[in-house]
Design a protein around this motif. Sequence first.
Motif, short mmCIF file in Angstrom:
data_model
loop_
_atom_site.label_atom_id
_atom_site.label_comp_id
_atom_site.label_asym_id
_atom_site.label_seq_id
_atom_site.Cartn_x
_atom_site.Cartn_y
_atom_site.Cartn_z
N UNK A 136 0.82 -1.22 0.00
CA UNK A 136 0.00 0.00 0.00
C UNK A 136 0.85 1.27 0.00
N UNK A 137 2.14 1.08 0.18
CA UNK A 137 3.05 2.22 0.32
C UNK A 137 3.89 2.36 -0.95
N UNK A 138 4.01 3.59 -1.44
CA UNK A 138 4.86 3.87 -2.59
C UNK A 138 5.68 5.12 -2.31
N UNK A 139 7.00 4.98 -2.42
CA UNK A 139 7.93 6.07 -2.15
C UNK A 139 7.65 6.73 -0.80
N UNK A 140 7.39 5.87 0.18
CA UNK A 140 7.24 6.32 1.56
C UNK A 140 5.87 6.85 1.94
N UNK A 141 4.93 6.89 0.99
CA UNK A 141 3.60 7.41 1.30
C UNK A 141 2.54 6.32 1.18
N UNK A 142 1.52 6.43 2.02
CA UNK A 142 0.44 5.45 2.08
C UNK A 142 -0.62 5.81 1.05
N UNK A 143 -0.60 5.11 -0.10
CA UNK A 143 -1.53 5.43 -1.18
C UNK A 143 -2.73 4.47 -1.25
N UNK A 144 -2.80 3.53 -0.34
CA UNK A 144 -3.93 2.60 -0.29
C UNK A 144 -3.96 1.99 1.10
N UNK A 145 -4.94 1.14 1.32
CA UNK A 145 -5.06 0.44 2.60
C UNK A 145 -5.22 -1.05 2.31
N UNK A 146 -4.55 -1.91 3.07
CA UNK A 146 -4.65 -3.35 2.84
C UNK A 146 -6.06 -3.86 3.15
N UNK A 147 -6.57 -4.72 2.25
CA UNK A 147 -7.94 -5.23 2.41
C UNK A 147 -7.96 -6.73 2.69
N UNK A 148 -7.57 -7.54 1.72
CA UNK A 148 -7.56 -9.00 1.95
C UNK A 148 -6.47 -9.65 1.11
N UNK A 149 -6.08 -10.89 1.53
CA UNK A 149 -4.92 -11.52 0.92
C UNK A 149 -5.07 -13.04 0.91
N UNK A 150 -4.23 -13.68 0.10
CA UNK A 150 -4.22 -15.14 0.01
C UNK A 150 -2.82 -15.60 -0.35
N UNK A 151 -2.47 -16.80 0.03
CA UNK A 151 -1.15 -17.33 -0.30
C UNK A 151 -1.21 -18.86 -0.44
N UNK A 152 -0.14 -19.43 -0.88
CA UNK A 152 -0.10 -20.85 -1.17
C UNK A 152 0.06 -21.72 0.08
N UNK A 153 -0.52 -22.90 -0.01
CA UNK A 153 -0.40 -23.91 1.04
C UNK A 153 -0.07 -25.24 0.37
N UNK A 154 0.18 -26.25 1.17
CA UNK A 154 0.32 -27.60 0.64
C UNK A 154 -1.04 -28.28 0.73
N UNK A 264 -6.11 -38.68 -8.02
CA UNK A 264 -5.87 -39.52 -6.84
C UNK A 264 -4.56 -40.27 -6.86
N UNK A 265 -3.63 -39.87 -7.72
CA UNK A 265 -2.35 -40.57 -7.81
C UNK A 265 -1.17 -39.66 -7.46
N UNK A 266 -1.47 -38.56 -6.75
CA UNK A 266 -0.45 -37.58 -6.38
C UNK A 266 -0.53 -37.31 -4.88
N UNK A 267 0.64 -37.31 -4.23
CA UNK A 267 0.65 -37.09 -2.79
C UNK A 267 0.27 -35.69 -2.38
N UNK A 268 0.73 -34.69 -3.14
CA UNK A 268 0.49 -33.30 -2.75
C UNK A 268 0.79 -32.36 -3.91
N UNK A 269 0.30 -31.14 -3.80
CA UNK A 269 0.74 -30.06 -4.67
C UNK A 269 0.75 -28.78 -3.85
N UNK A 270 1.44 -27.77 -4.35
CA UNK A 270 1.56 -26.49 -3.65
C UNK A 270 0.75 -25.46 -4.43
N UNK A 271 -0.30 -24.95 -3.81
CA UNK A 271 -1.17 -24.04 -4.54
C UNK A 271 -2.08 -23.26 -3.63
N UNK A 272 -3.00 -22.53 -4.22
CA UNK A 272 -3.98 -21.76 -3.46
C UNK A 272 -5.05 -22.69 -2.90
N UNK A 273 -5.60 -22.32 -1.75
CA UNK A 273 -6.61 -23.17 -1.14
C UNK A 273 -7.80 -23.43 -2.04
N UNK A 274 -8.19 -22.41 -2.84
CA UNK A 274 -9.35 -22.59 -3.70
C UNK A 274 -9.11 -23.62 -4.79
#
Length: 425
Positions: A136-154, A264-274
């Motif tokens: 949300x910050x660019x060149x030291x100034x707050x130009x937005x506000x964080x809303x929601x996020x997602x990241x990878x899981x196993x 059903x022939x793979x132990x795992x993958x790394x990806x988004x929960x969705x």
Amino acid sequence: MKRKLASAIVIAGMMVSVAACGGNDGNDSKDAGPDSWKGQTLTVWTMDGSAPPQWSKDVQAAFEKKTGAKLKFEIQKWDGIQQKITTALSEDNPPDVLEVGNTQTPAYAATGGLADLGDLKRSIGADWTASVSTSSVYEGKQYAAPWYFANRVVVYNKKIWDQAGIKTTPKTRDEFFKDLDTIGKKTDAEPLYLPGQNWYFLDGLIVGQGGDLVKKQGGKYVSNLADPKVAAAMEIYKKYASYSKAPKDKDEATPQQATVFAKGRTGAFIGMGWEAATAVQANKSIEKDLGYFTVPGATADRPEGVFLGGSNLAVAQNSKKQSLAKEFLKIALSDQCEGELAKLSGVIPNKESLESNLKGNAAAEAAAPGASVGGTTPLIPEWAAVENTPNPIKSYMTAVLNGKSPAAAAKDVEGEINQRLAQQN
């Protein structure tokens, strides 16, 4: 970044009871007040799939009750959105509040199209999670506000792990490698499906190593792909890929890794929960075997670095209703409304203290620990061109997996990266 929150809701697989949200912060605007807001209409652009209908309804009710103004949500499509926002921000009558991708925020800020929200940060953002607020910050100034996020899981197949005799999920990277070894030895399954160009997983590994993909040289940004920290991240990726038979020259969407896992022939993958919902759509019977865990890091006390995709909320610089827009943000980003969004959508909220709202959503609970140590691609306007197809970093990854040293592979593509970084935006 583009997300599929509708699928995330499916994955939650539960009914939630959510109280209507509303802001409790007082009005600190100096140039306007409730009397002047009455009769006005605030226009807010949100992206398709981002705001659940119940959340929007509750925010609207709280906003209209508090301000006496009307609130109008306008849902936007992802295709072509960057140009649409850029155009809108240059006009005299833009939407007042906009959802903007977290990695796209610097580009919009650089044009002068976003209002400075430093006062909002001071009033309600003191405890925003640092890793999610950075974009949300660019060149030291707050130009937005964080809303929601997602990241990878196993995402893993419990049935295959049971067949291998594995009773618990790994807490360190070495434990994970050991489990993958065991699956390979004791079952007929492919331990891990990891194509050679899962670029955002590599970016997370680079974050975990403390590396950066660009550096400043002579007043401009240039490639930092040859940095030893980037090479170390790529070697970790190569180790993971050694457990996979996936193509070295394809990414996770070619084919969709979730549909491969669904067989059903793979132990795992790394990806988004969705992505688990995609697997269930392809093969309903696999739903009972789905499990999730946080991507483990080098030590048990710190998860692996992950790429944080998500959205920020920004106010248009040319909006004539900036004080009213900030009142909207105070309500939409209040603990109650952020908590409601997390419960309904399974997304990571902007404060660690609100992650308790993810309880009962297995995929989201697995993702949450990584958020505080996550990061993004370089937060500079010039970066967008680097990821254009064909992405030179994907070519680098394939070269390393095919036996070239990280240093040599970096040398092959750094000229292209530098050329793209030098493009005028």
